[in-house]
Design a protein around this motif. Sequence first.
Motif, short mmCIF file in Angstrom:
data_model
loop_
_atom_site.label_atom_id
_atom_site.label_comp_id
_atom_site.label_asym_id
_atom_site.label_seq_id
_atom_site.Cartn_x
_atom_site.Cartn_y
_atom_site.Cartn_z
N MET A 140 0.83 -1.21 0.00
CA MET A 140 0.00 0.00 0.00
C MET A 140 0.87 1.26 0.00
O MET A 140 0.59 2.23 -0.71
N LEU A 141 1.93 1.24 0.80
CA LEU A 141 2.81 2.41 0.86
C LEU A 141 3.50 2.64 -0.48
O LEU A 141 3.68 3.80 -0.89
N ASP A 142 3.86 1.54 -1.15
CA ASP A 142 4.48 1.68 -2.47
C ASP A 142 3.51 2.32 -3.45
O ASP A 142 3.91 3.16 -4.27
N TYR A 143 2.24 1.93 -3.37
CA TYR A 143 1.24 2.50 -4.26
C TYR A 143 1.06 3.98 -3.98
O TYR A 143 0.98 4.80 -4.92
N ILE A 144 1.01 4.34 -2.71
CA ILE A 144 0.85 5.75 -2.34
C ILE A 144 2.02 6.57 -2.87
O ILE A 144 1.84 7.69 -3.38
N ASN A 145 3.21 6.02 -2.78
CA ASN A 145 4.40 6.73 -3.28
C ASN A 145 4.32 6.97 -4.78
O ASN A 145 4.83 7.98 -5.28
N THR A 146 3.67 6.07 -5.51
CA THR A 146 3.58 6.23 -6.97
C THR A 146 2.58 7.30 -7.38
O THR A 146 2.72 7.90 -8.45
N ILE A 147 1.56 7.53 -6.56
CA ILE A 147 0.53 8.49 -6.96
C ILE A 147 0.65 9.83 -6.25
O ILE A 147 0.04 10.81 -6.67
N ILE A 148 1.44 9.89 -5.18
CA ILE A 148 1.48 11.11 -4.37
C ILE A 148 2.15 12.26 -5.12
O ILE A 148 1.75 13.43 -4.97
N LYS A 149 3.18 11.96 -5.93
CA LYS A 149 3.89 13.03 -6.63
C LYS A 149 2.99 13.81 -7.58
O LYS A 149 2.92 15.05 -7.50
N PRO A 150 2.26 13.14 -8.52
CA PRO A 150 1.37 13.91 -9.39
C PRO A 150 0.26 14.61 -8.63
O PRO A 150 -0.17 15.71 -9.01
N MET A 151 -0.20 14.01 -7.52
CA MET A 151 -1.26 14.66 -6.75
C MET A 151 -0.74 15.91 -6.05
O MET A 151 -1.46 16.92 -5.92
N LEU A 152 0.50 15.87 -5.60
CA LEU A 152 1.09 17.07 -5.00
C LEU A 152 1.31 18.16 -6.05
O LEU A 152 1.19 19.35 -5.76
N GLU A 153 1.63 17.74 -7.29
CA GLU A 153 1.72 18.72 -8.38
C GLU A 153 0.36 19.36 -8.62
O GLU A 153 0.26 20.57 -8.86
N GLY A 154 -0.68 18.55 -8.56
CA GLY A 154 -2.04 19.09 -8.68
C GLY A 154 -2.37 20.03 -7.54
O GLY A 154 -3.03 21.05 -7.73
N ALA A 155 -1.90 19.68 -6.33
CA ALA A 155 -2.14 20.54 -5.18
C ALA A 155 -1.45 21.89 -5.34
O ALA A 155 -1.96 22.92 -4.88
N GLN A 156 -0.30 21.90 -6.01
CA GLN A 156 0.38 23.17 -6.29
C GLN A 156 -0.49 24.07 -7.16
O GLN A 156 -0.58 25.28 -6.93
N MET A 157 -1.17 23.47 -8.15
CA MET A 157 -2.08 24.25 -8.99
C MET A 157 -3.25 24.76 -8.18
O MET A 157 -3.70 25.91 -8.34
N THR A 158 -3.74 23.93 -7.26
CA THR A 158 -4.84 24.33 -6.38
C THR A 158 -4.43 25.54 -5.53
O THR A 158 -5.17 26.52 -5.43
N VAL A 159 -3.26 25.45 -4.92
CA VAL A 159 -2.79 26.54 -4.06
C VAL A 159 -2.52 27.80 -4.87
O VAL A 159 -2.83 28.92 -4.43
N LEU A 160 -1.97 27.64 -6.08
CA LEU A 160 -1.68 28.80 -6.92
C LEU A 160 -2.96 29.53 -7.29
O LEU A 160 -3.03 30.77 -7.21
N LEU A 161 -3.98 28.78 -7.69
CA LEU A 161 -5.27 29.41 -8.02
C LEU A 161 -5.83 30.12 -6.80
O LEU A 161 -6.32 31.25 -6.91
N PHE A 162 -5.76 29.48 -5.65
CA PHE A 162 -6.28 30.09 -4.43
C PHE A 162 -5.58 31.41 -4.14
O PHE A 162 -6.23 32.42 -3.85
N LEU A 163 -4.25 31.42 -4.22
CA LEU A 163 -3.49 32.63 -3.91
C LEU A 163 -3.82 33.76 -4.86
O LEU A 163 -4.02 34.91 -4.45
N ILE A 164 -3.89 33.44 -6.17
CA ILE A 164 -4.22 34.47 -7.16
C ILE A 164 -5.62 35.02 -6.90
O ILE A 164 -5.85 36.24 -6.89
N ALA A 165 -6.57 34.11 -6.68
CA ALA A 165 -7.96 34.53 -6.48
C ALA A 165 -8.13 35.37 -5.22
O ALA A 165 -8.80 36.41 -5.24
#
Length: 218
Positions: A1-26
């Motif tokens: 399970m931890l190995d699976y989380i490690n494989t998906i967490i990076k792109p999700m954190l990249e998505g979170a960066q977009m989320t935070v960026l939109l929030f800050l601009i707005a």
Amino acid sequence: MLDYINTIIKPMLEGAQMTVLLFLIAIVVSIPLGFLLTLAVKSSIKPISWLAQVYIYLMRGTPLLLQLLIICFGLPLIPVIGEYLILDRFVAACLGFILNYAAYFAEIFRGGLLAIDKGQYEATQVLGLNKWQTTTRVIIPQMFRIALPAVSNESVTLVKDTALLYAVAVPELLHYAQTAVNRDFTIAPFFIAGIIYLIITFLLTMLFKWLERRYRFE
């Protein structure tokens, strides 16, 4: 399970960066714009006040998702000028969030102004302050102090509303979570996305609580 989380967490954190960026601009743009709308509503020039009220009513009375769809997909369909209104999806999303949340912040600030006791205005006259000094030194600081809890709540809502980027094909946190769910046939990415949203909103809530404590004792 931890190995699976490690494989998906990076792109999700990249998505979170977009989320935070939109929030800050707005948040950075919509709060000052909302205050300007509040001043426009209170303007003695009737057409300006009326237009501001109509704008606030339209933006608060229609869904944010509909506004995003119009900006992203509707504006380019306008005859003659549509080709000049084609925007990058992220830019269009930022515009939609800014225009929508400015209307909500305008109402919050208007409520803050209405909550200020009329005696404050009379006291400034006794002290000999002019209108500009009264507004900048007395009224605006009190208005923001009163409005801060409501601004905090609206800001948390803004973080959650960034998930609407998914509907206009902007790759944010929920987009990567949905992609992982469809690919791997597991709902674990949704839980991870929920945890990331909770962390963001927790940090934001702590920031606003700190601001409320600071201004409460000033």
